[in-house]
Motif scaffolding. Structure first.
Motif, PDB file in Angstrom:
ATOM      1  N   ALA A   1       0.850  -1.200   0.000  1.00 22.37           N
ATOM      2  CA  ALA A   1       0.000   0.000   0.000  1.00 22.37           C
ATOM      3  C   ALA A   1       0.882   1.245   0.000  1.00 22.37           C
ATOM      4  CB  ALA A   1      -0.910   0.003   1.221  1.00 22.37           C
ATOM      5  N   LEU A   2       0.474   2.208  -0.793  1.00 24.95           N
ATOM      6  CA  LEU A   2       1.170   3.488  -0.896  1.00 24.95           C
ATOM      7  C   LEU A   2       0.213   4.590  -0.466  1.00 24.95           C
ATOM      8  CD1 LEU A   2       2.651   2.972  -4.476  1.00 24.95           C
ATOM      9  CD2 LEU A   2       3.841   2.616  -2.296  1.00 24.95           C
ATOM     10  N   ALA A   3       0.585   5.336   0.555  1.00 24.67           N
ATOM     11  CA  ALA A   3      -0.216   6.476   1.002  1.00 24.67           C
ATOM     12  C   ALA A   3       0.386   7.723   0.369  1.00 24.67           C
ATOM     13  CB  ALA A   3      -0.194   6.578   2.521  1.00 24.67           C
ATOM     14  N   VAL A   4      -0.389   8.377  -0.483  1.00 29.97           N
ATOM     15  CA  VAL A   4       0.101   9.525  -1.234  1.00 29.97           C
ATOM     16  C   VAL A   4      -0.267  10.811  -0.505  1.00 29.97           C
ATOM     17  CG1 VAL A   4       0.085  10.693  -3.470  1.00 29.97           C
ATOM     18  CG2 VAL A   4      -0.197   8.205  -3.360  1.00 29.97           C
ATOM     19  N   HIS A   5       0.667  11.702  -0.394  1.00 26.33           N
ATOM     20  CA  HIS A   5       0.593  13.031   0.233  1.00 26.33           C
ATOM     21  C   HIS A   5       0.967  12.967   1.703  1.00 26.33           C
ATOM     22  CE1 HIS A   5      -0.722  14.701  -3.472  1.00 26.33           C
ATOM     23  NE2 HIS A   5      -1.864  14.041  -3.459  1.00 26.33           N
TER      24      HIS A   5
ATOM     25  N   PRO B   1       6.037  16.851  -3.833  1.00 31.50           N
ATOM     26  CA  PRO B   1       6.429  18.206  -3.441  1.00 31.50           C
ATOM     27  C   PRO B   1       5.813  19.299  -4.311  1.00 31.50           C
ATOM     28  CG  PRO B   1       8.348  16.783  -3.511  1.00 31.50           C
ATOM     29  CD  PRO B   1       7.199  16.001  -4.077  1.00 31.50           C
ATOM     30  N   GLY B   2       5.668  19.054  -5.612  1.00 27.57           N
ATOM     31  CA  GLY B   2       5.084  20.068  -6.491  1.00 27.57           C
ATOM     32  C   GLY B   2       3.641  20.371  -6.127  1.00 27.57           C
ATOM     33  N   THR B   3       2.879  19.337  -5.841  1.00 27.02           N
ATOM     34  CA  THR B   3       1.494  19.519  -5.417  1.00 27.02           C
ATOM     35  C   THR B   3       1.441  20.208  -4.065  1.00 27.02           C
ATOM     36  OG1 THR B   3       0.783  17.587  -6.651  1.00 27.02           O
ATOM     37  CG2 THR B   3      -0.634  18.280  -4.844  1.00 27.02           C
ATOM     38  N   HIS B   4       2.317  19.791  -3.167  1.00 30.15           N
ATOM     39  CA  HIS B   4       2.385  20.387  -1.836  1.00 30.15           C
ATOM     40  C   HIS B   4       2.665  21.888  -1.948  1.00 30.15           C
ATOM     41  CE1 HIS B   4       2.653  19.401   2.460  1.00 30.15           C
ATOM     42  NE2 HIS B   4       3.494  20.406   2.536  1.00 30.15           N
TER      43      HIS B   4
END
Length: 175
Positions: A106-110, A133-136
């Motif tokens: 499982a990958l938790a994104v953000h 990081p770009g979205t952040h």
């Protein structure tokens, strides 16, 4: 997969799961608990598979899961989405509800809105963090608590053109 209503969860899942090696659930607010459970059961039945989920992305997600109210709730209701079947104190509590125990693959994104303790809970569940990081930067989010949780550096992602103009992994490293 974005299917918050329980009635459509099984149909959506059956269309996607047969040949997939990776599945992306949208988020705790973007999919039903039934669909999430199906997806995590699928993940556990595969030797090599990945399942990603936007988790702990922003304060509005936390408020919606904990109270069923707030800006995100208003947006979802305006778009015809019903309320969640339950409430959870945190996105990580929601994850434990739909996928108890360890969920390798499982990958938790953000995860930028998660506390150090919540990040440590993800590590204990063998959930890997993918940070964009770009979205952040685009949303001007607060500094994540990755280092305070003493976790390994997260994987880097590019999310989507909705919040990232370049989708360039090298730009993500630079940011």
């Amino acid at each position: 997969l974005f299917a918050p209503d329980v009635e459509n969860a099984h149909a959506v899942w059956n269309q996607q799961s047969d040949s997939a090696r990776a599945v992306a659930l949208h988020s705790p607010f973007g999919c039903s608990e039934r669909l999430a459970r199906l997806a995590f059961r699928w993940l556990q039945s595969k030797e090599t598979a990945l399942l990603s989920l936007h988790l702990g992305e922003h304060e509005e997600e936390r408020e919606y899961l904990a109270t069923g109210k707030g800006k995100l709730a208003d947006l979802l209701h305006a778009r015809g989405r019903g309320a969640k079947a339950g409430v959870w104190n945190s996105p990580v509590d929601w994850l434990e509800h739909v996928a108890p125990g360890m969920v390798a693959g499982a990958l938790a994104v953000h995860c930028g809105d998660l506390s150090s303790m919540e990040l440590e809970q993800l590590l204990a569940k063998q959930v890997q963090v993918v940070w964009c990081p770009g979205t952040h930067q685009y949303f001007d989010r607060k500094i994540p608590k990755f280092w305070q949780a003493q976790m390994p550096a997260p994987f880097l992602g590019c999310d989507s053109r909705a919040s990232n103009l370049e989708l360039n992994p090298l730009r993500e490293v630079r940011i």
